[in-house]
Design a protein around this motif. Structure first.
Motif, short mmCIF file in Angstrom:
data_model
loop_
_atom_site.label_atom_id
_atom_site.label_comp_id
_atom_site.label_asym_id
_atom_site.label_seq_id
_atom_site.Cartn_x
_atom_site.Cartn_y
_atom_site.Cartn_z
N THR A 175 0.84 -1.19 0.00
CA THR A 175 0.00 0.00 0.00
C THR A 175 0.88 1.24 0.00
N GLU A 176 0.45 2.24 -0.77
CA GLU A 176 1.08 3.55 -0.74
C GLU A 176 0.00 4.59 -0.46
N ASN A 177 0.30 5.51 0.45
CA ASN A 177 -0.70 6.50 0.84
C ASN A 177 -0.06 7.88 0.91
N ILE A 178 -0.67 8.84 0.23
CA ILE A 178 -0.23 10.23 0.32
C ILE A 178 -1.43 11.06 0.77
N GLU A 179 -1.17 11.98 1.71
CA GLU A 179 -2.30 12.78 2.20
C GLU A 179 -1.85 14.14 2.69
N LEU A 180 -2.83 15.05 2.70
CA LEU A 180 -2.64 16.39 3.22
C LEU A 180 -3.72 16.62 4.26
N GLY A 181 -3.35 17.16 5.41
CA GLY A 181 -4.31 17.37 6.48
C GLY A 181 -4.22 18.74 7.09
N PHE A 182 -5.33 19.16 7.69
CA PHE A 182 -5.41 20.47 8.32
C PHE A 182 -6.29 20.37 9.55
N THR A 183 -5.84 20.97 10.68
CA THR A 183 -6.59 20.94 11.93
C THR A 183 -6.67 22.33 12.53
N LEU A 184 -7.85 22.72 12.97
CA LEU A 184 -8.06 23.93 13.75
C LEU A 184 -8.55 23.51 15.12
N ASP A 185 -7.88 23.96 16.18
CA ASP A 185 -8.26 23.60 17.54
C ASP A 185 -8.50 24.88 18.32
N ARG A 186 -9.76 25.07 18.74
CA ARG A 186 -10.14 26.25 19.50
C ARG A 186 -10.69 25.83 20.86
N ILE B 104 -6.33 -1.61 -6.37
CA ILE B 104 -7.36 -0.59 -6.16
C ILE B 104 -6.71 0.75 -5.85
N ASP B 105 -7.20 1.80 -6.51
CA ASP B 105 -6.81 3.16 -6.19
C ASP B 105 -7.99 3.83 -5.50
N THR B 106 -7.73 4.48 -4.36
CA THR B 106 -8.79 5.08 -3.56
C THR B 106 -8.48 6.55 -3.30
N LEU B 107 -9.45 7.41 -3.62
CA LEU B 107 -9.39 8.82 -3.28
C LEU B 107 -10.38 9.06 -2.15
N GLY B 108 -9.94 9.69 -1.08
CA GLY B 108 -10.82 9.89 0.06
C GLY B 108 -10.71 11.28 0.65
N VAL B 109 -11.83 11.73 1.24
CA VAL B 109 -11.91 13.01 1.93
C VAL B 109 -12.56 12.77 3.28
N GLU B 110 -12.01 13.38 4.33
CA GLU B 110 -12.56 13.24 5.68
C GLU B 110 -12.67 14.61 6.33
N LEU B 111 -13.82 14.87 6.94
CA LEU B 111 -14.05 16.09 7.69
C LEU B 111 -14.71 15.73 9.01
N LEU B 112 -14.21 16.26 10.09
CA LEU B 112 -14.81 16.02 11.40
C LEU B 112 -14.79 17.31 12.20
N ALA C 263 -8.85 15.98 6.09
CA ALA C 263 -7.77 15.37 5.30
C ALA C 263 -8.28 14.93 3.95
N ILE C 264 -7.37 14.94 3.01
CA ILE C 264 -7.62 14.32 1.72
C ILE C 264 -6.47 13.36 1.46
N PHE C 265 -6.79 12.15 1.00
CA PHE C 265 -5.74 11.15 0.81
C PHE C 265 -5.97 10.40 -0.49
N TYR C 266 -4.89 9.86 -1.00
CA TYR C 266 -4.93 9.00 -2.18
C TYR C 266 -4.12 7.75 -1.85
N ARG C 267 -4.76 6.59 -1.95
CA ARG C 267 -4.09 5.34 -1.59
C ARG C 267 -4.14 4.36 -2.76
N GLN C 268 -3.02 3.70 -2.95
CA GLN C 268 -2.90 2.67 -3.98
C GLN C 268 -2.61 1.33 -3.31
N ASP C 269 -3.53 0.39 -3.45
CA ASP C 269 -3.35 -0.97 -2.93
C ASP C 269 -3.00 -1.90 -4.09
N ASP C 270 -1.89 -2.60 -3.98
CA ASP C 270 -1.47 -3.55 -5.01
C ASP C 270 -1.55 -4.96 -4.45
#
Length: 624
Positions: free
Chosen positions: A439-450, A487-495, A458-465
């Motif tokens: 598996t290869e995974n690349i992602e960019l993430g951002f957090t705001l804590d108040r 399988i190639d997977t594009l994902g977005v997560e918001l919480l 986060a947004i990530f792109y994963r390649q499973d071979d």
């Protein structure tokens, strides 16, 4: 390398940002500095409103179905048999870590979550993905559900419950902690629990009978914690079409025993190591037809022994080394899985150096770059690259914002069900050509804590071979077959989490998109790899209208990818509701009314397997 259109990636990365690695930690952590060591105290709020299940006693998978970081696909109910998937992976690519050790079932990932530990003994779950999973996880290529051993306190609780479907529950837990000698630097803790539940089930032939016993001895010093644990559980449950689409009333009879010795040591300035060793034995007695058991019955016994070491060594204030290693040896005895090898040794070593650079205005850059080595005595080895860059800024009001960019490789090998049975016949057809998955995974993430809210994205792109999936062909006589898929997977997560005076709101959105390529042509449906939600929304509320009343609600709406085996709709709405009344006249007494699947949703979480029905319970608990 990652097959992705890098020209399009920046636009996607700027459109959304997460890491749900610490999404539930709205009150992140405080640190108490002692003279000779640093004791880290982490305060976490759950990513779900409810913390207790409705239809049985709690287990390590309870309420994960409403956790935005996890997609839990259950047979019967989560605590009966649940496939825990993370970020669009499958059950085999998820690990379960306690202390520094990944608890492992070599037969199949279906049973990795059979962990007989009372939840009072463990911290809330951290979901490790990307770099942290590659560093800490073992044979779990996508994610790891990680728990720590809690310090024992003098406290206890007892509970009884009843509900529809002839449900009943009894449970007792007690812990005691005493100081050794005149000094309070050392304490000895003892705790134990007994839990049982049974019911006729939320649908016909969906009955269950569960029992669990667990206990722990703990020694805590000024800079260390040592735990000795033993747990045992027995579970019988039934469900129509549990694993096959052939309209049989199937049953499972499971027995799990677990012994763990764990030691955690703090030293120096912000340095620690943890060593864990365990023995796990799991028995599985599967029956295809409860009306005619002799038609097909399979028995498996697995034994796993392991030792693991992980930690962080801070050489200076700016430089540290994170590391993790584990050795696992397993053995299987089976009536149906003896056509291939029946034992295997696993080796994992990962090293991740870390450099922190202080910037102006309370800003900090952290660089981590390292590698992981995976090997077995049956498969080829693999070296995986892992690394990330994190920017963090702390404001004058103690709020913060964090950006990170990470890249991680990981790998694992398939379980015995996929490689140890027959290739030509039987209900579950194996594949001897299956090998190491990567598996290869690349992602960019951002957090705001108040102070009163938190946003993780986060947004990530994963390649499973060569991912091992279980597939179905309408022309086949087997229930499912193991096949490799890319399988190639594009994902977005918001919480987002928001705290008011008497109300907490937890909401999330996830998006997944996949493209797949199988090596075989005669595949009509996928049970796991292509069983995922394109869109998923969760909404949790914790409302305290009065001092003696608390309302907890979890909701999950999903739009599932179409599947040829699924009966009914591809979208679903689930609700878990709890009303707790704590009469002021009876200190320590809680009366709870709870409902799960409030709208009687019939959605098939696993294609071809009936969904769970409604469950209503009333329970009383007394805590001291």
């Amino acid at each position: 390398m990652i097959r992705v259109l890098y020209s399009a990636l920046p636009t996607l990365l700027l459109s959304i940002s997460p890491s749900l690695l610490a999404a539930d930690e709205s009150h992140q952590q405080t640190t108490k500095i002692a003279t000779n060591a640093i004791e880290k105290i982490t305060v976490k709020s759950s990513t779900t409103a409810n913390t207790k299940p409705v239809g049985t006693f709690d287990s390590p998978v309870s309420n994960l179905e409403y956790d935005p970081r996890v997609d839990l696909q259950s047979r019967n109910m989560a605590e009966a048999q649940a496939d825990v998937t993370i970020r669009g992976g499958i059950f085999e690519s998820t690990g379960f870590r306690v202390g520094s050790a990944t608890l492992f079932d070599p037969q199949t990932g279906h049973y990795s979550a059979e962990i007989p530990i009372a939840q009072e003994m463990l911290s809330s779950a951290d979901v490790l993905t990307g770099v942290d999973n590659a560093l800490m996880g073992v044979n779990s290529s996508v994610g790891t559900v990680s728990r720590d051993w809690k310090e024992i306190k003098t406290a206890g609780n007892a509970a009884i419950g009843a509900g529809n479907n002839n449900f009943n529950l009894q449970r007792i837990y007690s812990g005691v902690s005493v100081a050794l000698g005149d000094a309070s630097d050392w304490t000895l803790g003892l705790e134990g629990e007994y839990s049982r539940s049974e019911s006729d089930g939320t649908i016909e032939n969906g009955d269950h009978d569960f029992e669990r016993v667990s206990g722990r001895i703990q020694l805590v010093g000024p800079s260390s914690q040592t735990d000795l644990f033993y747990g045992s559980q027995e579970k019988f449950f039934g469900w129509p079409n549990m694993y096959t689409p052939f309209n049989f009333n199937e049953t499972e009879d499971l027995e799990t025993k677990l012994f763990i010795l764990n030691h955690k040591q703090y030293y120096g300035q912000d340095s620690t190591f943890e060593v864990s060793t365990y023995y796990r034995r799991h028995n599985d007695d599967y029956v295809l037809s409860r009306e005619n058991p002799s038609m097909f019955q399979a028995f498996h016994e697995t034994e796993v022994k392991s030792i693991a070491l992980s930690g962080r060594h801070a050489q200076t204030a700016a430089f540290a080394v994170n590391y993790s290693s584990q050795f696992i040896t397993d053995e299987i005895t089976s009536t149906t899985l003896e056509n291939n090898f029946t034992s295997r040794n696993y080796y994992k070593l990962s090293v991740l150096p870390e450099y922190q650079m202080a910037l102006q205005n309370e800003q900090q850059l952290t660089f981590r770059l390292g590698a992981a080595f995976d090997d077995t005595n049956r498969d080829h080895s693999q070296v995986s690259l892992i690394g990330d860059i994190t920017w963090n800024k702390i404001n004058t009001d103690n709020s913060s914002q964090t950006f990170y960019l990470s890249y991680a490789q990981a790998s694992q090998v398939p379980g015995y069900t996929a490689i140890g049975g027959s290739e030509t016949g039987g209900l579950f057809r194996s594949n001897y050509d299956l090998g190491r998955e990567s598996t290869e995974n690349i992602e960019l993430g951002f957090t705001l804590d108040r102070a009163s809210w938190r946003l993780d994205s986060a947004i990530f792109y994963r390649q499973d071979d060569d991912l091992t999936d279980w597939t179905y062909s309408f022309d086949s006589t087997s229930a499912r077959s193991a096949n490799a898929v890319d399988i190639d997977t594009l994902g977005v997560e918001l919480l987002a989490v928001k705290h008011f005076d008497n109300l907490d709101i937890i909401t999330s959105y996830t998006f997944l998109e996949k493209s797949e390529e199988y090596g075989a042509a005669d595949i009509d449906a996928s049970f796991y790899a292509l069983n995922y939600p394109d869109h998923r929304v969760t909404l949790g509320l914790i409302w305290r209208p009065f001092d003696i009343v608390e309302v907890r609600v979890d909701n999950e709406w999903r739009k599932q990818e179409e599947n040829a085996l699924r009966n009914g709709d591809d979208d679903a709405l689930f609700t878990h509701l709890t009303l707790k009344i704590s009469p002021s006249q009876f200190d320590g007494l809680d009366i709870m009314l709870a409902a799960d699947n409030l709208w009687d949703e019939a959605f098939e979480e696993i294609p071809g397997t009936p969904g769970r029905g409604e469950q209503y319970t009333i329970s009383a608990s007394y805590h001291w």
